[in-house]
Design an enzyme around this catalytic site. Structure first.
Site, short mmCIF file in Angstrom:
data_model
loop_
_atom_site.label_atom_id
_atom_site.label_comp_id
_atom_site.label_asym_id
_atom_site.label_seq_id
_atom_site.Cartn_x
_atom_site.Cartn_y
_atom_site.Cartn_z
N HIS A 56 0.81 -1.24 0.00
CA HIS A 56 0.00 0.00 0.00
C HIS A 56 0.83 1.27 0.00
O HIS A 56 0.28 2.37 -0.04
CB HIS A 56 -0.93 0.04 1.22
CG HIS A 56 -0.20 0.34 2.51
ND1 HIS A 56 0.58 -0.59 3.15
CD2 HIS A 56 -0.12 1.47 3.25
CE1 HIS A 56 1.10 -0.05 4.23
NE2 HIS A 56 0.70 1.21 4.32
C1 UD1 Z 1 -1.62 6.03 5.64
C2 UD1 Z 1 -0.24 6.50 6.03
C3 UD1 Z 1 0.76 5.37 5.90
C4 UD1 Z 1 0.29 4.16 6.67
C5 UD1 Z 1 -1.12 3.79 6.27
C6 UD1 Z 1 -1.62 2.69 7.16
C7 UD1 Z 1 0.37 8.84 5.62
C8 UD1 Z 1 1.08 9.76 4.70
N1 UD1 Z 1 0.22 7.59 5.17
O1 UD1 Z 1 -1.58 5.66 4.27
O2 UD1 Z 1 2.01 5.76 6.43
O3 UD1 Z 1 1.15 3.08 6.40
O4 UD1 Z 1 -1.98 4.92 6.43
O5 UD1 Z 1 -2.59 1.92 6.55
O6 UD1 Z 1 -0.03 9.24 6.68
N2 UD1 Z 1 -9.07 5.40 2.25
C9 UD1 Z 1 -10.26 4.73 2.43
N3 UD1 Z 1 -10.72 4.60 3.71
C10 UD1 Z 1 -10.09 5.10 4.79
C11 UD1 Z 1 -8.88 5.79 4.59
C12 UD1 Z 1 -8.38 5.93 3.32
O7 UD1 Z 1 -10.88 4.26 1.49
O8 UD1 Z 1 -10.57 4.91 5.90
C13 UD1 Z 1 -8.53 5.55 0.88
C14 UD1 Z 1 -8.89 6.89 0.25
O9 UD1 Z 1 -9.07 6.66 -1.12
C15 UD1 Z 1 -7.63 7.70 0.46
C16 UD1 Z 1 -6.53 6.64 0.37
O10 UD1 Z 1 -7.10 5.46 0.93
O11 UD1 Z 1 -7.47 8.71 -0.47
C17 UD1 Z 1 -5.26 7.00 1.09
O12 UD1 Z 1 -5.51 7.29 2.47
P1 UD1 Z 1 -4.44 8.10 3.33
O13 UD1 Z 1 -4.90 8.22 4.73
O14 UD1 Z 1 -4.06 9.37 2.64
O15 UD1 Z 1 -3.13 7.22 3.27
P2 UD1 Z 1 -2.91 5.66 3.43
O16 UD1 Z 1 -2.53 5.10 2.09
O17 UD1 Z 1 -4.04 5.05 4.16
N1 UDP Z 2 -3.42 -5.40 9.30
C1 UDP Z 2 -4.71 -5.88 9.55
N2 UDP Z 2 -5.47 -6.28 8.49
C2 UDP Z 2 -5.03 -6.26 7.20
C3 UDP Z 2 -3.72 -5.76 6.95
C4 UDP Z 2 -2.94 -5.33 8.02
O1 UDP Z 2 -5.13 -5.95 10.72
O2 UDP Z 2 -5.78 -6.63 6.30
C5 UDP Z 2 -2.60 -4.91 10.43
C6 UDP Z 2 -1.28 -5.62 10.63
O3 UDP Z 2 -1.42 -6.72 11.49
C7 UDP Z 2 -0.39 -4.54 11.21
C8 UDP Z 2 -0.98 -3.25 10.70
O4 UDP Z 2 -2.26 -3.58 10.15
O5 UDP Z 2 -0.46 -4.52 12.63
C9 UDP Z 2 -0.09 -2.66 9.62
O6 UDP Z 2 -0.72 -1.56 9.06
P1 UDP Z 2 -0.34 -0.98 7.65
O7 UDP Z 2 0.38 -2.00 6.86
O8 UDP Z 2 -1.57 -0.40 7.10
O9 UDP Z 2 0.59 0.26 8.02
P2 UDP Z 2 2.17 0.42 8.28
O10 UDP Z 2 2.57 -0.52 9.35
O11 UDP Z 2 2.86 0.17 6.97
O12 UDP Z 2 2.29 1.85 8.66
#
Ligand code: UD1
Ligand code: UDP
Length: 362
Positions: free
Chosen positions: A207
């Site tokens: 992601h």
């Molecule tokens: C964010 C964090 C990333 C983290 C990840 C955890 C930043 C810059 N990025 O990335 O470090 O690893 O969260 O999962 O802070 N969206 C949904 N539902 C939600 C939230 C987001 O559908 O509840 C979709 C939307 O299309 C949105 C996109 O995901 O535009 C990106 O969401 P965003 O919060 O900007 O970043 P993540 O990719 O989730």
């Molecule tokens: N995770 C989860 N369900 C999923 C994928 C990830 O519960 O389908 C959990 C995973 O166990 C870990 C956390 O989400 O604890 C990691 O989050 P993510 O990869 O979104 O963010 P990052 O760690 O890269 O910031």
């Protein structure tokens, strides 16, 4: 005087990794509140973890939602400031490296509220990652830096952060895994639902912005994964983050050999991780969990801020070329899974709460 603590969180990994701290605050009957930035809002990235981990209700949600980095960060700054002015806590706790973390830490420090950064001192040295900017700036405006390892502490000392602010606590993800793995094993039937057997499938998460927002990189990774599925004749399960799902559609990419599922809850994911033959990921938390669960990991990036996983032999950096992904997977499948978890003893939450409640005297 009883300390007033604001725990601020906003995304899936923050909820999971802050849960052990919150649990400890509850046990000690501390005066605390939870403030949600609203960065994640879909039930399967947010509410499901509150329900499953039995976390207390959020007192405020500033509902920042999605947007460009500036839009999202700005909304969090404004929303969090309003709440912090109203509540006036003694200390704010943030965890990790998201936009929620940087914006909350910055807001608090400008209001002269102490900031505790859980998971301080991680560096990929790759400034193209938004997370690298977030974690570095957050460390530099924090008063308590909870470093998961000695290596993270050394990085902070190398950046001239005073020693007295840094505490090596272990990573709260170890607490979260230890607290929930047994329950997950007893209660979860995700493997049956997906018709896979323990040790007979690969698990993928992907992601990161620098991978999925770039069509060529995303396509190359998917090609590598498809090749793995064919060559090793193993199913590949990919719980796909909505961000990646969106890009997959926009780029019109296909991954015919992968089993794409919606993001799943923590118990289901722990089950999938702990029974996987191998995990491929660009997630920070998943690299750690694979290492803790003794499952080999192939990281789909050129660098990692979790070098401890590589040093103990649990992880390898494959980058994003399909040939490298194949070669690194082959190597990791042949490796013995006998490393020691480098991220602590599962008591990070306890240590962090002891430090702020015992050591806060200013
Ligand atoms: C964010 C964090 C990333 C983290 C990840 C955890 C930043 C810059 N990025 O990335 O470090 O690893 O969260 O999962 O802070 N969206 C949904 N539902 C939600 C939230 C987001 O559908 O509840 C979709 C939307 O299309 C949105 C996109 O995901 O535009 C990106 O969401 P965003 O919060 O900007 O970043 P993540 O990719 O989730
Ligand atoms: N995770 C989860 N369900 C999923 C994928 C990830 O519960 O389908 C959990 C995973 O166990 C870990 C956390 O989400 O604890 C990691 O989050 P993510 O990869 O979104 O963010 P990052 O760690 O890269 O910031």
């Amino acid at each position: 005087m009883l300390l007033k603590i604001a725990v601020i969180l906003g995304t899936r990994p923050e909820i999971i990794k802050m849960a052990p701290v919150i649990r400890e605050l509850e046990i000690r009957e501390a005066d605390f509140l939870i403030l949600h930035t609203g960065q994640h809002y879909s039930y399967n990235l947010d509410g499901v973890f509150f329900d499953q981990l039995k976390l207390p209700q959020v007192k405020y949600n500033v509902e920042a939602g999605s947007g460009s980095h500036a839009e999202q960060t700005a909304k969090i700054l404004v929303g969090v400031e309003k709440v912090l002015r109203e509540e006036n806590p003694d200390i704010v706790l943030v965890e990790g490296d998201t936009n929620s973390v940087l914006a909350s830490a910055l807001t608090a420090t400008k209001l002269h509220i102490k900031v505790g950064h859980v998971e301080a001192g991680l560096r990929s040295y790759d400034r193209n990652m938004p997370e690298e900017i977030n974690r570095t700036l957050t460390d530099h405006c924090s008063d308590y830096l909870f470093a998961p390892t000695e290596k993270a502490k050394a990085i902070l000392l190398g950046e001239a952060i005073p020693k007295k602010k840094i505490f090596v606590t272990g990573n709260t993800i170890v607490d979260a895994v230890y607290q929930n793995l047994k329950i997950a094993r007893e209660r979860d039937n995700t493997l049956d639902t997906l018709h896979v057997n323990p040790g007979e499938y690969l698990l993928v998460t992907l992601h990161r912005q620098e991978n999925v927002d770039n069509r060529a990189r995303f396509a190359s990774i998917l090609e590598g994964l498809d090749k793995l599925a064919a060559e090793f004749d193993l199913p590949i399960i990919y719980p796909i983050h909505p961000h990646s799902r969106k890009r997959l559609g926009e780029f019109n990419l296909k991954a015919p050999k992968l089993t794409l599922i919606e993001p799943i809850d923590f118990f289901g994911f722990l089950q999938l991780e702990s029974n996987a033959r191998l995990i491929l990921t660009d997630s920070g938390g998943v690299q750690e969990e694979a290492c803790i669960l003794s499952v080999p990991c192939v990281t789909l990036r050129d660098n990692t801020e979790r070098p401890e996983t590589i040093e103990v032999g649990a992880n390898i950096l494959a980058g994003t070329s399909s040939g490298n992904i194949f070669e690194c997977t082959r190597r990791m499948l042949g490796r013995k899974n006998d490393w020691q978890n480098p991220f602590g003893d599962g008591k990070a939450g306890e240590k962090i709460v002891s430090i702020i409640t015992g050591g806060f005297d200013d």
